[in-house]
Design a protein around this motif. Structure first.
Motif, PDB file in Angstrom:
ATOM      1  N   ASN A 218       0.864  -1.182   0.000  1.00  0.00           N
ATOM      2  CA  ASN A 218       0.000   0.000   0.000  1.00  0.00           C
ATOM      3  C   ASN A 218       0.905   1.237   0.000  1.00  0.00           C
ATOM      4  O   ASN A 218       1.412   1.640   1.048  1.00  0.00           O
ATOM      5  CB  ASN A 218      -0.917  -0.005   1.225  1.00  0.00           C
ATOM      6  N   CYS A 219       1.098   1.807  -1.178  1.00  0.00           N
ATOM      7  CA  CYS A 219       1.954   2.980  -1.326  1.00  0.00           C
ATOM      8  C   CYS A 219       1.093   4.240  -1.388  1.00  0.00           C
ATOM      9  O   CYS A 219      -0.070   4.191  -1.810  1.00  0.00           O
ATOM     10  CB  CYS A 219       2.814   2.865  -2.586  1.00  0.00           C
ATOM     11  N   THR A 220       1.667   5.357  -1.001  1.00  0.00           N
ATOM     12  CA  THR A 220       0.931   6.621  -0.977  1.00  0.00           C
ATOM     13  C   THR A 220       1.555   7.615  -1.956  1.00  0.00           C
ATOM     14  O   THR A 220       2.771   7.639  -2.153  1.00  0.00           O
ATOM     15  CB  THR A 220       0.939   7.235   0.435  1.00  0.00           C
ATOM     16  N   LEU A 221       0.702   8.417  -2.563  1.00  0.00           N
ATOM     17  CA  LEU A 221       1.095   9.542  -3.406  1.00  0.00           C
ATOM     18  C   LEU A 221       0.382  10.780  -2.858  1.00  0.00           C
ATOM     19  O   LEU A 221      -0.845  10.903  -2.986  1.00  0.00           O
ATOM     20  CB  LEU A 221       0.726   9.297  -4.866  1.00  0.00           C
ATOM     21  N   THR A 222       1.140  11.690  -2.269  1.00  0.00           N
ATOM     22  CA  THR A 222       0.568  12.878  -1.624  1.00  0.00           C
ATOM     23  C   THR A 222       0.805  14.090  -2.509  1.00  0.00           C
ATOM     24  O   THR A 222       1.949  14.502  -2.720  1.00  0.00           O
ATOM     25  CB  THR A 222       1.198  13.097  -0.243  1.00  0.00           C
ATOM     26  N   PHE A 223      -0.273  14.682  -3.006  1.00  0.00           N
ATOM     27  CA  PHE A 223      -0.201  15.873  -3.852  1.00  0.00           C
ATOM     28  C   PHE A 223      -0.438  17.103  -2.988  1.00  0.00           C
ATOM     29  O   PHE A 223      -1.394  17.161  -2.207  1.00  0.00           O
ATOM     30  CB  PHE A 223      -1.243  15.815  -4.975  1.00  0.00           C
ATOM     31  N   SER A 224       0.435  18.092  -3.153  1.00  0.00           N
ATOM     32  CA  SER A 224       0.325  19.314  -2.364  1.00  0.00           C
ATOM     33  C   SER A 224       0.991  20.456  -3.115  1.00  0.00           C
ATOM     34  O   SER A 224       1.695  20.243  -4.108  1.00  0.00           O
ATOM     35  CB  SER A 224       0.964  19.120  -0.985  1.00  0.00           C
ATOM     36  N   SER A 225       0.742  21.666  -2.641  1.00  0.00           N
ATOM     37  CA  SER A 225       1.412  22.842  -3.192  1.00  0.00           C
ATOM     38  C   SER A 225       2.669  23.117  -2.385  1.00  0.00           C
ATOM     39  O   SER A 225       2.678  23.005  -1.153  1.00  0.00           O
ATOM     40  CB  SER A 225       0.486  24.059  -3.155  1.00  0.00           C
ATOM     41  N   PHE A 226       3.722  23.469  -3.078  1.00  0.00           N
ATOM     42  CA  PHE A 226       5.002  23.676  -2.401  1.00  0.00           C
ATOM     43  C   PHE A 226       5.065  25.057  -1.741  1.00  0.00           C
ATOM     44  O   PHE A 226       5.662  25.205  -0.676  1.00  0.00           O
ATOM     45  CB  PHE A 226       6.149  23.529  -3.405  1.00  0.00           C
ATOM     46  N   ILE A 227       4.462  26.069  -2.341  1.00  0.00           N
ATOM     47  CA  ILE A 227       4.571  27.450  -1.857  1.00  0.00           C
ATOM     48  C   ILE A 227       3.255  27.960  -1.299  1.00  0.00           C
ATOM     49  O   ILE A 227       3.213  28.561  -0.220  1.00  0.00           O
ATOM     50  CB  ILE A 227       5.060  28.384  -2.985  1.00  0.00           C
ATOM     51  N   TYR A 228       2.169  27.731  -2.007  1.00  0.00           N
ATOM     52  CA  TYR A 228       0.901  28.368  -1.678  1.00  0.00           C
ATOM     53  C   TYR A 228       0.209  27.665  -0.518  1.00  0.00           C
ATOM     54  O   TYR A 228       0.062  26.438  -0.502  1.00  0.00           O
ATOM     55  CB  TYR A 228      -0.016  28.384  -2.898  1.00  0.00           C
ATOM     56  N   THR A 229      -0.248  28.448   0.445  1.00  0.00           N
ATOM     57  CA  THR A 229      -1.005  27.922   1.575  1.00  0.00           C
ATOM     58  C   THR A 229      -2.474  27.835   1.197  1.00  0.00           C
ATOM     59  O   THR A 229      -2.877  28.144   0.069  1.00  0.00           O
ATOM     60  CB  THR A 229      -0.812  28.834   2.794  1.00  0.00           C
ATOM     61  N   VAL A 230      -3.300  27.407   2.157  1.00  0.00           N
ATOM     62  CA  VAL A 230      -4.729  27.251   1.891  1.00  0.00           C
ATOM     63  C   VAL A 230      -5.393  28.591   1.624  1.00  0.00           C
ATOM     64  O   VAL A 230      -6.488  28.642   1.053  1.00  0.00           O
ATOM     65  CB  VAL A 230      -5.414  26.537   3.076  1.00  0.00           C
ATOM     66  N   GLU A 231      -4.769  29.700   2.041  1.00  0.00           N
ATOM     67  CA  GLU A 231      -5.334  31.008   1.733  1.00  0.00           C
ATOM     68  C   GLU A 231      -5.158  31.378   0.266  1.00  0.00           C
ATOM     69  O   GLU A 231      -5.856  32.274  -0.239  1.00  0.00           O
ATOM     70  CB  GLU A 231      -4.679  32.095   2.602  1.00  0.00           C
ATOM     71  N   ASN A 232      -4.253  30.675  -0.428  1.00  0.00           N
ATOM     72  CA  ASN A 232      -3.984  31.010  -1.828  1.00  0.00           C
ATOM     73  C   ASN A 232      -4.432  29.926  -2.802  1.00  0.00           C
ATOM     74  O   ASN A 232      -4.926  30.237  -3.888  1.00  0.00           O
ATOM     75  CB  ASN A 232      -2.482  31.267  -2.025  1.00  0.00           C
ATOM     76  N   VAL A 233      -4.225  28.673  -2.464  1.00  0.00           N
ATOM     77  CA  VAL A 233      -4.566  27.558  -3.356  1.00  0.00           C
ATOM     78  C   VAL A 233      -5.327  26.512  -2.562  1.00  0.00           C
ATOM     79  O   VAL A 233      -4.872  26.074  -1.502  1.00  0.00           O
ATOM     80  CB  VAL A 233      -3.303  26.940  -3.989  1.00  0.00           C
ATOM     81  N   VAL A 234      -6.469  26.104  -3.093  1.00  0.00           N
ATOM     82  CA  VAL A 234      -7.293  25.054  -2.502  1.00  0.00           C
ATOM     83  C   VAL A 234      -7.358  23.903  -3.501  1.00  0.00           C
ATOM     84  O   VAL A 234      -7.711  24.101  -4.663  1.00  0.00           O
ATOM     85  CB  VAL A 234      -8.714  25.560  -2.176  1.00  0.00           C
ATOM     86  N   LEU A 235      -6.992  22.708  -3.044  1.00  0.00           N
ATOM     87  CA  LEU A 235      -6.961  21.534  -3.913  1.00  0.00           C
ATOM     88  C   LEU A 235      -8.301  20.814  -3.881  1.00  0.00           C
ATOM     89  O   LEU A 235      -8.990  20.778  -2.853  1.00  0.00           O
ATOM     90  CB  LEU A 235      -5.852  20.572  -3.482  1.00  0.00           C
TER      91      LEU A 235
END
Length: 498
Positions: A218-235
């Motif tokens: 069971n492997c995981t792939l975690t997608f996230s923004s490197f710079i932008y916080t939740v105030e700037n980018v919402v996934l």
């Protein structure tokens, strides 16, 4: 002003309007900020009025203000002369900034992917190598046009290097991103941008190889923004996770060593100091195809153990039994050396325990054969007295129902248990006959012959006991072999089908 409605926050470019002279007096029109309200308002002045300050004048643009919080691109002639790059130049110039009208509003970025292949799973380095098609979708309010004015054009492709791209990355990524350059992005007339890119992902994965080669990971792939916080980018999710899983399973179904069992998804927020970052975690469940390892590892090992078990049908006093078992033991060691590359380099999987048990059984079998050969030779020459505890155990083994009613005599005489041994083992009388047979003709009819017969008659009960003890040891070890082989077969079937 017509379509030129002004945004109440004034956060955009204004168009300088040039008008014709009326009554020989120039009419100047500009946009300025009201001192009290702070909103941009239309101001007019004659040449006799005070000129506006340079800070209130704004540069012209090919973007014309549209309704609401969007801009409209002048796309007339696209259907006849092709797309005019100058029409998008203002958008291209803004690629260094997040495309929002109000910077306090976050950009919603939806992602999905399709796993096209699982190339390798390295148990030693704890890495999984896979190929992904990453899909990223977001909205750019500065790219809009009216399809009716553009000859029905609703979608165009633009080089991704000229657009703002969200910095989405995979946290488990352990290699340099080798994504090809010069990729294109599709933009529709509503400002929706779809960016797809192929990726070779080398990600770290916590592998559990105990059930190798029937293991599931069971492997995981975690997608996230490197710079932008939740105030700037919402996934967000561009597709349902079930659709992602089904599409990926159809592509990987008949490829490679691993089969994709399913993909699951969970959203969470990661806190670093005082900042929070949106994350989407995908759990990729994979399972190894064990057929290669069963054919190359388990089947040959099982055959060698089965042949070693059948060697118990050879007579215990046979001179060929010990060399035969030694040959099998040597062949099994050569087999393990040749197949060592197929085993995981780290950890202790269950199959390694199985091989160790097989090797241990073969070694114990060889040692038991050597001991039995020595014991039978000793019993036919000068049989030692049998210890009381061993005599009782042998009596119980030979006849459990009579173990309490039979009292052994002094010197272990009077014991006549029912022999329980494997086929092919000679009877005790045959062993005794080997000693008395060569001299039988010489001693017949002489007083010494009677004394020899009496001595052999006194030794016969001890010889019988030791021979039956060797039969008991062979039987116990043979049954242990059968139990081990049956347990191994059942374990393989259960692990393969679960």
């Amino acid at each position: 002003m017509g379509r030129g409605g002004l945004h109440e926050n004034g956060g955009f470019l204004c168009l300088i309007v040039h008008v014709l002279l009326q009554d020989s007096q120039p009419l100047n029109v500009h946009f300025g900020k009201h001192e009290n309200s702070g909103h941009w308002q239309l101001c007019t002045f004659l040449n006799t009025c005070q000129s506006p300050s340079p800070g209130t004048l704004l540069t012209g643009s090919l973007l014309s203000a549209g309704r609401g919080d969007t801009f409209t691109i002048n796309c007339s002639g696209f259907d006849r002369y092709g797309v005019d790059p100058a029409a998008f130049q203002a958008v291209f110039d803004r690629k260094a900034f997040r495309p929002v009208v109000n910077y306090s509003i976050p950009t919603h970025v939806n992602i999905s992917f399709t796993m096209s292949a699982i190339v390798e799973v390295d148990a030693q380095l704890q890495l999984m190598t896979s190929f992904l098609w990453l899909n990223v979708i977001w909205y750019n309010p500065f790219i809009r046009w009216n399809p009716e004015e553009c000859g029905g054009i609703r979608k165009i492709s633009i080089a991704a290097e000229y657009l703002w791209l969200p910095d989405i990355f995979i946290e488990e990524f352990m290699d340099v991103d080798q994504t090809a350059t010069g990729l294109m992005a599709y933009v529709n007339s509503e400002g929706l941008i779809k960016y797809d890119k192929p990726m070779k992902v080398v990600s770290i994965c916590n592998l559990d190889i105990f059930y190798f080669p029937f293991d599931e990971q069971n492997c995981t792939l975690t997608f996230s923004s490197f710079i932008y916080t939740v105030e700037n980018v919402v996934l967000g999710m561009e597709k349902k996770v079930q659709e992602i899983s089904n599409t990926s399973q159809n592509l990987i179904r008949s490829k490679g060593e691993w089969v994709l069992l399913g993909i699951h998804q969970r959203m969470m927020k990661m806190t670093v100091g005082t900042n929070q970052y949106d994350q989407i975690i995908f759990y990729v469940a994979i399972r190894r195809r064990p057929r290669l390892y069963v054919i190359n590892l388990l089947v040959p090992s099982g055959f060698l153990v089965a042949i070693d078990a059948l060697s118990f049908y050879l007579p215990a006093e046979s001179e060929n039994r010990a060399p035969f078992k030694m040959t099998l033991l040597l062949g099994y060691n050569v087999f393990l050396l040749m197949m060592n590359d197929l085993l995981p380099a780290t950890g202790t999987p269950l199959i390694s325990v199985y091989f160790a048990l097989c090797l241990s059984l073969m070694v114990v079998s060889l040692l038991e054969t050597i001991f039995i050969t020595y014991l039978l030779h000793l019993a036919t020459t000068q049989p030692p007295p049998m210890p009381q505890w061993l005599h009782s155990l042998l009596l119980y083994w030979a006849s459990p129902r009579k173990c309490c009613s039979t009292v052994p005599q002094k010197g272990n005489k009077g014991l006549d248990p029912t022999p329980t041994h494997l086929p092919g083992v000679k009877e005790p009388m045959d062993l005794v006959g080997k000693v008395s047979g060569p001299r039988e003709a010489e001693l017949t009819g002489s007083p010494e012959s009677r004394a020899q017969e009496e001595e052999e008659a006194q030794k016969q009960p001890l010889v019988d006991l030791w021979v039956q003890f060797s039969h008991m040891m062979d039987t116990l070890l043979f049954r242990l072999y059968l139990l081990f082989m049956a347990t191994s077969v059942v374990t393989v079937i259960v692990l393969w089908n679960t």
